[in-house]
Structures are given as C-alpha cells and as structure tokens.
Design a protein around this motif. Structure first.
Motif, PDB file in Angstrom:
ATOM      1  N   LEU A 172      62.681  19.074  53.397  1.00 42.13           N
ATOM      2  CA  LEU A 172      61.339  19.216  53.878  1.00 42.13           C
ATOM      3  C   LEU A 172      60.430  19.076  53.264  1.00 42.13           C
ATOM      4  CD1 LEU A 172      62.078  23.182  53.501  1.00 42.13           C
ATOM      5  CD2 LEU A 172      62.581  21.554  54.868  1.00 42.13           C
ATOM      6  N   THR A 296      62.971  19.957  62.458  1.00 37.22           N
ATOM      7  CA  THR A 296      63.143  20.458  63.756  1.00 37.22           C
ATOM      8  C   THR A 296      61.638  19.348  64.887  1.00 37.22           C
ATOM      9  OG1 THR A 296      60.197  20.429  62.680  1.00 37.22           O
ATOM     10  CG2 THR A 296      61.607  22.720  62.773  1.00 37.22           C
ATOM     11  N   SER A 326      64.494  27.006  49.926  1.00 38.54           N
ATOM     12  CA  SER A 326      63.405  27.124  51.876  1.00 38.54           C
ATOM     13  C   SER A 326      65.424  27.056  52.821  1.00 38.54           C
ATOM     14  CB  SER A 326      62.208  27.009  51.981  1.00 38.54           C
ATOM     15  OG  SER A 326      61.627  27.274  51.122  1.00 38.54           O
ATOM     16  N   THR A 327      64.929  25.315  52.354  1.00 41.21           N
ATOM     17  CA  THR A 327      66.241  25.020  53.330  1.00 41.21           C
ATOM     18  C   THR A 327      67.125  25.903  53.931  1.00 41.21           C
ATOM     19  OG1 THR A 327      65.245  22.415  53.036  1.00 41.21           O
ATOM     20  CG2 THR A 327      67.020  22.521  54.671  1.00 41.21           C
ATOM     21  N   GLN A 329      67.528  28.930  53.463  1.00 48.30           N
ATOM     22  CA  GLN A 329      67.688  30.224  54.163  1.00 48.30           C
ATOM     23  C   GLN A 329      67.367  29.505  55.919  1.00 48.30           C
ATOM     24  OE1 GLN A 329      64.665  31.836  51.948  1.00 48.30           O
ATOM     25  NE2 GLN A 329      66.010  33.215  50.028  1.00 48.30           N
ATOM     26  N   TRP A 330      66.902  28.516  55.987  1.00 50.91           N
ATOM     27  CA  TRP A 330      66.874  28.290  56.895  1.00 50.91           C
ATOM     28  C   TRP A 330      67.914  27.976  57.733  1.00 50.91           C
ATOM     29  CZ3 TRP A 330      67.346  24.664  60.524  1.00 50.91           C
ATOM     30  CH2 TRP A 330      66.898  24.323  62.118  1.00 50.91           C
ATOM     31  N   HIS A 334      69.782  30.345  61.467  1.00 48.83           N
ATOM     32  CA  HIS A 334      69.633  29.890  62.345  1.00 48.83           C
ATOM     33  C   HIS A 334      71.045  29.037  63.126  1.00 48.83           C
ATOM     34  CE1 HIS A 334      65.484  29.851  61.671  1.00 48.83           C
ATOM     35  NE2 HIS A 334      64.994  28.957  62.994  1.00 48.83           N
TER      36      HIS A 334
END
Length: 413
Positions: A172, A296, A326-327, A329-330, A334
């Motif tokens: 990220l 993204t 965070s990565t 969790q993303w 998704h």
C-alpha cells in the motif's frame, strides 16, 4: 582238501530251497593263473524305491526328466481312523482344522539394499567442512545443524512443480522494499531451481524492476523492450525463442520490463495482464509479478485473479505492520480470503530502525492474518535503491530471501 564250490552245490538236495545265485566263472589270465572264482547272491531292488533319474546326455533331456518328477502328484496321506466310542455316548465334536499360517515368501525381484553402505553426508561449510577437506575426507563430522537447515530450505525451493504458478508482490506504500524483494527472491529462485523463473513488472508508475536487476547503466544500453511491446505483438509470439526477444535476463532470472512512458504505463488493463500471464504460463513454472503501489489500479483485478499466493511488503516499523494488516483486511473483504490467509508478509528494514521496533509486537499485530511473517534485516545492498545482486548481500539477507522463496514454493499446490 576242501571241495570246490561247484561240487558242494551238486551234492545238495534238489528239494532244498536255495537262493538264486549268480555264478561267477573262473577266468584264466594269460599266465595260466586263476583270477577269481565263486558265486554271490543276486540283489533284487526293492519295489518301493523311487526310480533314479536317468543320466542324460544333454542339459535339455536332464531338465525334461526333472520337470517330469516335479509334476508328479504328491502322495496323499490316508485319513485318520476315528476312535471307537462306547455305546450311548454323545458324539464327540470333531475339531475344525486350523488354517495353516501363511509363510512369508521373499520377493526374488527385490534389490538388495544392504550390499551398499549408506554414505554419510559431507560438510561443506564452517569448521566441519575445513576439517573434512584438510584430512581428505578421513574425518567426516557431517553437516552442522545450520547447514542441514539450509539444505532443507534449498530442497523446498527446488521442489518440482506440476503446472505454472504466479506470486504477486504488492504493498500500500512505496519505497518499503517491494521491488527489491521481487528481485532478491527472483534471483534466489533462479539459483536453486532447475527451471528459470520469470518476473513481470506490472507497476503502473514507471516501475524499475529491470533496472534493479540489471543495473541502470546496462538497462539504458539495452534495447528498450517493455510489456507494451510484447502486448503489441503478442499474437505472433508462439515460442520461447520469440518471447525472449521481449525479455531481459539477469543470470537465469528472466524479466519483462514495465512501461516507462507515464502516459502509457497506467493503461495496462486486467485483460491485457491476463493475456501476458497466459503466455508466460506456457513456458515458465514460476512467475513473480511486481504490482506496484496500491490494490485498485487497472490491472490489479487480473493480477489477483491469476495469483496463487501473495507477498505483502511492509516497512520495518509499526506503521508498516498496520499497512500490511490493512492490505490483508481489504483482500479478505473483497473476495480474496484464501489469498489473504496464505499471504507472506515481508518486513524490510530499509531505514535501520530494527533496534527501536518490538518485533514481538508486530508479529502479535499480524498474528492469525497471514501464513508467515519474514523479516529482512537492514542491508546497504538493498537500501541504496540500486542494483541488487546476491553476492553483495549480507548472509542474513540472503537467508531471509531463501526463506521467502521456500515459503512461496510451499504455497504452490
């Protein structure tokens, strides 16, 4: 003077039973003397004696006689006579015959292994290796525990694969060791695997993967071949020889350079990446994809769709651990739960802050969210942002890259 044997036989009574005799006649030698005289009883062979095999004049006849004797049915023993029971006694229960135990038969086709003495492994490094070389192999203490561990890691990296697999390296935040990890792990795979790996630069922001692998000077002198050129002529590429025209080589590591034009670099779509990945899978069993920063951009959906496992690059600080979390969790939110669960988090100490960071706190922060966490120590050969070569890295850094490469191959199922 005793009578001759012939006269004694003549005087015997004709009615008296006499055994059948075979007469031995007197023979006279040339000098007029008697050789021998007398008789002996005839020997009649017993009728129950088995016939003696006939001596044959050839091997084939002897084999035929032996086969005839072996084919003869064995004599069966007469059944035992049941004992007589007194009148009125209940009939005795005849015990059932127990099955004969099976006798294990040795396998005549099995190769003997006891004839070959197992050779003790030879040490290659450290004092044990020096002692082995100095004594010409007379003193062999075997590899040390560290050397045996390194051999096991090498075995994991070189495991033969069935099919083609892809590992995506993403983060990220930029500048935390994502590209250097791709190059270091790619070179390590090329060192230990029998088939060369391929690394793809899918960074939309003018990635420098090939520059870190070849050096900026060599890359600038090379023919500018990028992923855009390969996409433009991908329909005509039908062999590895044709594909190599669009690739760069750092030893046994084969690389596809990213687009350097800012106006074009961000135009790589998911469909275009999948076409590249399909082409690479026909010739390489292991591929690494440097994804760039973020999750993204246009090609990211195609990269995640074709990835078999992930490397999440993070800085060697608490903030880097939070970004890695965070990565993960993303990804889990998704539709990529399996990729997140089997991801490998690599924390690189580029800024030499390892002495001020609680490693246990970082591991606890990421516990249960990834398959493995590997730390790469501070190394000038990585932190300078220039050419990455294994020969100039610290032993600890090389060991970390080996662990990452082994963890990658372990995830290929």
């Amino acid at each position: 003077m005793p009578k001759p044997a012939d006269n004694r036989l003549a005087e015997a009574s004709p009615d008296e039973e006499q055994p059948e005799l075979r007469r031995r006649f007197r023979r006279r030698n040339d000098d007029g003397s008697d050789a021998w005289t007398g008789t002996f009883p005839a020997v009649t062979p017993e009728p129950t004696a088995p016939p003696r095999p006939v001596r044959s004049s050839s091997w084939a006849e002897a084999a035929a006689v032996a086969d005839a004797l072996s084919d003869a049915p064995p004599a069966q023993a007469a059944p035992p006579t049941p004992a007589r029971q007194p009148a009125g006694a209940p009939p005795s229960k005849v015990p059932e015959s127990l099955p004969e135990p099976e006798v294990p038969v040795a396998d005549a086709t099995a190769l003997p292994t006891s004839f070959v003495r197992e050779q003790k492994p030879r040490p290659k490094k450290g004092f044990r290796g020096f002692l082995y070389r100095a004594t010409g192999g007379a003193w062999n203490l075997g590899p040390s525990a560290l050397e045996r561990e390194e051999d096991e890691v090498a075995r994991r990296i070189s495991r033969q694969l069935q099919g083609s697999f892809n590992t995506a390296v993403l983060s990220l935040k930029g500048g935390i060791g994502k590209t250097s990890t791709t190059v270091g792990v790619g070179l390590t795979l090329a060192e230990f695997r029998g088939d060369p790996p391929c690394a793809i630069d899918a960074n939309p922001d003018s990635g420098d993967l090939v520059e870190r692998a070849l050096g900026e000077g060599i890359y600038q002198k090379a023919t500018p071949r990028t992923i855009t050129d390969l996409l433009r002529n991908i329909d005509s590429v039908d062999s590895l020889t044709e594909l190599s025209r669009y690739m760069h080589h750092s030893g046994r590591l084969h690389l596809i350079a990213g687009e350097q034009d800012p106006e074009v670099s961000d135009s790589l779509t998911a469909e275009e990446y999948l076409r590249i990945r399909k082409l690479i899978s026909s010739y390489y069993s292991v591929a690494l994809t440097d994804c760039g920063t973020g999750v993204t951009h246009n090609a990211m959906s195609g990269i995640l769709q074709s990835a078999d496992n992930l490397i999440i690059a993070a800085g060697y600080a608490v903030s880097g651990a939070k970004r890695a979390r965070s990565t993960l969790q993303w990804l889990a939110g998704h539709g990529y739960e399996d990729l997140a669960r089997n991801a490998i988090v690599v924390i690189t100490d580029k800024d030499e802050v390892s002495n001020r960071v609680d490693k246990d706190a970082i591991e606890e922060h990421l516990a249960g969210m990834c398959r493995e966490l590997i730390a790469v120590p501070h190394d000038r050969g990585v932190a300078d942002g220039d050419l990455v070569t294994l020969d100039h890295l610290k032993p600890e850094t090389r060991r970390a890259y080996k662990e990452i490469a082994a963890a990658i191959v372990d995830g290929y199922r």
